[in-house]
Design an enzyme around this catalytic site. Structure first.
Site, PDB file in Angstrom:
ATOM      1  N   ASP A  60       0.837  -1.198   0.000  1.00 26.14           N
ATOM      2  CA  ASP A  60       0.000   0.000   0.000  1.00 26.14           C
ATOM      3  C   ASP A  60       0.875   1.252   0.000  1.00 26.14           C
ATOM      4  O   ASP A  60       1.583   1.515   0.976  1.00 26.14           O
ATOM      5  CB  ASP A  60      -0.887  -0.028   1.255  1.00 26.14           C
ATOM      6  CG  ASP A  60      -2.084   0.891   1.168  1.00 26.14           C
ATOM      7  OD1 ASP A  60      -2.162   1.683   0.213  1.00 26.14           O
ATOM      8  OD2 ASP A  60      -2.946   0.816   2.058  1.00 26.14           O
ATOM      9  N   ASP A  61       0.855   1.988  -1.101  1.00 24.59           N
ATOM     10  CA  ASP A  61       1.586   3.262  -1.211  1.00 24.59           C
ATOM     11  C   ASP A  61       3.105   3.080  -1.185  1.00 24.59           C
ATOM     12  O   ASP A  61       3.834   3.956  -0.705  1.00 24.59           O
ATOM     13  CB  ASP A  61       1.194   4.228  -0.088  1.00 24.59           C
ATOM     14  CG  ASP A  61      -0.239   4.736  -0.188  1.00 24.59           C
ATOM     15  OD1 ASP A  61      -0.957   4.290  -1.099  1.00 24.59           O
ATOM     16  OD2 ASP A  61      -0.627   5.566   0.648  1.00 24.59           O
ATOM     17  N   CYS A 100      -5.667   4.347  -4.018  1.00 25.26           N
ATOM     18  CA  CYS A 100      -5.986   3.053  -3.410  1.00 25.26           C
ATOM     19  C   CYS A 100      -7.198   2.281  -3.951  1.00 25.26           C
ATOM     20  O   CYS A 100      -7.056   1.270  -4.630  1.00 25.26           O
ATOM     21  CB  CYS A 100      -6.162   3.243  -1.914  1.00 25.26           C
ATOM     22  SG  CYS A 100      -4.646   3.696  -1.051  1.00 25.26           S
ATOM     23  N   HIS A 159     -11.129  -2.400   1.180  1.00 22.82           N
ATOM     24  CA  HIS A 159     -11.259  -1.058   0.594  1.00 22.82           C
ATOM     25  C   HIS A 159     -11.889  -1.028  -0.793  1.00 22.82           C
ATOM     26  O   HIS A 159     -11.617  -0.137  -1.588  1.00 22.82           O
ATOM     27  CB  HIS A 159      -9.881  -0.369   0.553  1.00 22.82           C
ATOM     28  CG  HIS A 159      -9.983   1.131   0.509  1.00 22.82           C
ATOM     29  ND1 HIS A 159      -9.001   1.943  -0.019  1.00 22.82           N
ATOM     30  CD2 HIS A 159     -10.970   1.974   0.933  1.00 22.82           C
ATOM     31  CE1 HIS A 159      -9.353   3.201   0.074  1.00 22.82           C
ATOM     32  NE2 HIS A 159     -10.552   3.249   0.657  1.00 22.82           N
ATOM     33  N   ASP A 300      -0.150  -0.965  -4.794  1.00 21.41           N
ATOM     34  CA  ASP A 300      -1.436  -0.547  -5.357  1.00 21.41           C
ATOM     35  C   ASP A 300      -1.344   0.747  -6.149  1.00 21.41           C
ATOM     36  O   ASP A 300      -2.217   1.054  -6.954  1.00 21.41           O
ATOM     37  CB  ASP A 300      -2.504  -0.425  -4.259  1.00 21.41           C
ATOM     38  CG  ASP A 300      -2.193   0.649  -3.222  1.00 21.41           C
ATOM     39  OD1 ASP A 300      -1.018   1.078  -3.120  1.00 21.41           O
ATOM     40  OD2 ASP A 300      -3.126   1.055  -2.500  1.00 21.41           O
ATOM     41  N   ASN A 301      -0.287   1.533  -5.908  1.00 24.28           N
ATOM     42  CA  ASN A 301      -0.070   2.781  -6.650  1.00 24.28           C
ATOM     43  C   ASN A 301       1.331   3.261  -6.315  1.00 24.28           C
ATOM     44  O   ASN A 301       2.074   2.596  -5.583  1.00 24.28           O
ATOM     45  CB  ASN A 301      -1.116   3.848  -6.292  1.00 24.28           C
ATOM     46  CG  ASN A 301      -1.439   3.961  -4.818  1.00 24.28           C
ATOM     47  OD1 ASN A 301      -2.528   3.606  -4.374  1.00 24.28           O
ATOM     48  ND2 ASN A 301      -0.478   4.432  -4.032  1.00 24.28           N
TER      49      ASN A 301
END
Length: 490
Positions: A60-61, A100, A159, A300-301
C-alpha cells in the site's frame, strides 16, 4: 457424478475406495477410479492437483525504488529481491489508477474500474450502503478461480466495499481476515466498523492481534498449511507501508542506519513485509509446494508523498506522472517461468486476472469483460509482440486522465493545469513536455482517450482528490516562490 470445477479431496476418495472394496468387485473399482480421475480434469485438461497455487501480494503506497530489485540501497528487502530474481521483474509495470480503492477494484475485476464507475475512493463521512463500492455484478478473480477448483482467501486491507454485502465473503472468497476500510493503526485497535479486524465477519479479539503486518502474514501461513493439498488463491493485501507510521523494534533495528526518522520508520514497515514474505516462502518450501506456486508482488499505486522513494520517476501517489502509476512488480513461478528475467514492455495490473485464470486452467478469452492481456505467451517468448498498444488512466471522472501508446504519453494534468506530452522512449523521466510541438499527436491521443472513455460510466461517488490536487499544487508553488530572492518572487 463429480463437478469438474469443484476440488475433490483425495483422502475422501481413498476412504470411498476402501468402502467400495468391501462391497463391489475389483473391476468396478477400477472403472470407478478412471471416472474419478477424468473428473479431475478442467475444460482445458489441466489436472486439479497440478494447478499452481496463487498468491498475489499487494502493498500500500510503496514507492518504485523501495525494494532492492528496483535499486533501493537503504531498505532491506532480501526476501522480495530473491523471489524477484527467481522470476520476472516488470520494468514498466503499471497499475490502473494512481490511488488506493480504484486501483484495487481494477486488479480484482481485471477491468478498468471506470467501466463500473469506481474511479474515486469511497466517502469516509460515515458508513456507506451497498451501492458504494465494486458491485456484486462484477466478477472478481476469486469467483473465477473458485470455478476451477481453488479455495480462496482475502487477507488484509479490503477497501472496495464498506458495506457487509460487499465484503470479500460475498465476492468469491471462502475466507477473509482483515479490515474493510482504507486505513488502520497497526496494533489492530478497533475504531469503528471500517477500522476493525474481522475473520469471516466476526470481530477478532484485541488479544489475538499484535502488529497487523505480522498478523496478516500469520494468517496467510495458517491458510497455506490448511490447504496445502489443494490449489489455493490468496489475495494478501498488506496495509503497509501506508500511514500511520507504526513499526516494531525488530524492524526498526533493521533500518537504524537511516538517519531520517520518517524514512527509517517507513523503511521498517517495508522490511516487515519483506520479513513476512520470507516466512511465507519458507512455508511453501517446507510443504514442498513452492515450485508450483505463483507469487505476484506489486504496490497498489506509486509511493506516498512522505518518505517513499519513487525515483527516478516523476511524481507520487495521486498523480498520473510515472511516479504515481508505475510500481514495483514481479511474478515468480519456478515450474512455469524462467528466472532472472526483466520484461521491458508495459504491462498492467489488469493483466493479472487473465494471466492467472489461464494458468489455473480457465479460459480468459471467454471472459469478454476483461481489459487485460494474458502475459504468459509474452513472458515465454511465444509471442514476440507487445501486450498493449494503448494504456489508459482516468481519475475522478476525467478530472485527470492519461494515455500511453508505444512511445508517447499524453497527460491531462490538473496539477499543472495543462495537457502534457512526453516521449517516454527518449525521455522516460518526463522532464520535457513536447505538447507545443506536436498538436496532431495530441489530437490523435485525445481521440483515443475519448473512444475508450465512451465505454465508461460516470463515477458513482466522488472523493476529495480534485480539491486536494489544487491545494497541493498551490502549496508547492508557494513554497518554491518563498525560496526565491525578493526580486524574483511572483
Amino acid at each position: 457424478m463429480f463437478s469438474q470445477n469443484k476440488y475433490i479431496d483425495p483422502m475422501r476418495i481413498h476412504r470411498l475406495f476402501y468402502a467400495l472394496k468391501i462391497f463391489v468387485p475389483t473391476a468396478f473399482i477400477a472403472f470407478f477410479s478412471i471416472v474419478v480421475l477424468l473428473s479431475f480434469k478442467s475444460n482445458t485438461g489441466r489436472d486439479v492437483q497440478e494447478r499452481p497455487n496463487i498468491i498475489v501480494v499487494l502493498t500500500d503506497d510503496q514507492g518504485w525504488a523501495d525494494v532492492g530489485f528496483n535499486s533501493a540501497t537503504d531498505i532491506p528487502t532480501e526476501h522480495l529481491d530473491k523471489l524477484a530474481e527467481e522470476g520476472v521483474i516488470f520494468s514498466n509495470g503499471y497499475v490502473s489508477h494512481p490511488y488506493c480503492s480504484p486501483s484495487r477494484a481494477g486488479l480484482l475485476t481485471g477491468r478498468y474500474q471506470a467501466r463500473f464507475g469506481h474511479d474515486c475512493n469511497m466517502p469516509y463521512q460515515g458508513e456507506n450502503d451497498d451501492t458504494i463500492g465494486t458491485p456484486l455484478s462484477e466478477k472478481m478473480i476469486s469467483e473465477a478461480l473458485k470455478k476451477h477448483g481453488y479455495t480462496t482467501s482475502a487477507i488484509g486491507k479490503w477497501h472496495v466495499g464498506d458495506h457487509p454485502n460487499l465484503h470479500p465473503t460475498n465476492q468469491g472468497f471462502d475466507h477473509w481476515f482483515g479490515f474493510p476500510g482504507g486505513g488502520m493503526n497497526y496494533w489492530g485497535m478497533p475504531n469503528g466498523p471500517l477500522r476493525t479486524i474481522y475473520r469471516n465477519g466476526v470481530e477478532v479479539p484485541q488479544n489475538e492481534l499484535s502488529y497487523l503486518t505480522d498478523d496478516f502474514t500469520d494468517e496467510a501461513i495458517g491458510f497455506i498449511k490448511k490447504n496445502e493439498d489443494r490449489p489455493f488463491f490468496i489475495y494478501l493485501a498488506y496495509n503497509a507501508p501506508h500511514a500511520p507510521n507504526h513499526a516494531r523494534k525488530q524492524y526498526l533495528e533493521n533500518t537504524k542506519h537511516i538517519e531520517y526518522a520518517g524514512r527509517s520508520i517507513y523503511g521498517a514497515m517495508v522490511n516487515a513485509v519483506d520479513h513476512g514474505i520470507g516466512r511465507i516462502d519458507s512455508t511453501l518450501v517446507a510443504h514442498d509446494i513452492k515450485d508450483n506456486t505463483v507469487i505476484v508482488f506489486l504496490s497498489d499505486n506509486g509511493g506516498r508523498i512522505e518518505y517513499a522513494d519513487n525515483r527516478p520517476n516523476r511524481g507520487h501517489k495521486g498523480m498520473l506522472f510515472e511516479g504515481g502509476i508505475k510500481v514495483p512488480f514481479f511474478m515468480s513461478w519456478p515450474d512455469g517461468l524462467k528466472g532472472n528475467q526483466h520484461y521491458e514492455q508495459p504491462v498492467s495490473s489488469l493483466d493479472l486476472y487473465p494471466t492467472l485464470l489461464n494458468i489455473a486452467g480457465g479460459q480468459a478469452a471467454s471472459e469478454k469483460q476483461l481489459d487485460g492481456a494474458d502475459l504468459m505467451p509474452y513472458l515465454k517468448g511465444e509471442n514476440k509482440g507487445k501486450p498493449h498498444d494503448l494504456l489508459f488512466w482516468r481519475s475522478s471522472g476525467g478530472f485527470e486522465y492519461a494515455v500511453r501508446n508505444e512511445q508517447y504519453k499524453l497527460y491531462k494534468s490538473a496539477y499543472k493545469d495543462k495537457v502534457l506530452l512526453f516521449d517516454l522512449e527518449n525521455d522516460p523521466l518526463e522532464r520535457h513536455d513536447i505538447s507545443d510541438e506536436n498538436p496532431d499527436l495530441i489530437a490523435d491521443l485525445k481521440a483515443e482517450y475519448l473512444k475508450w472513455d465512451s465505454k465508461n460510466i460516470k463515477p458513482g461517488w466522488f472523493d476529495p482528490h480534485a480539491e486536494n490536487v489544487i491545494k497541493e499544487e498551490a502549496k508547492v508553488k508557494s513554497e518554491r516562490n518563498k525560496s526565491l530572492g525578493p526580486t524574483e518572487r511572483d
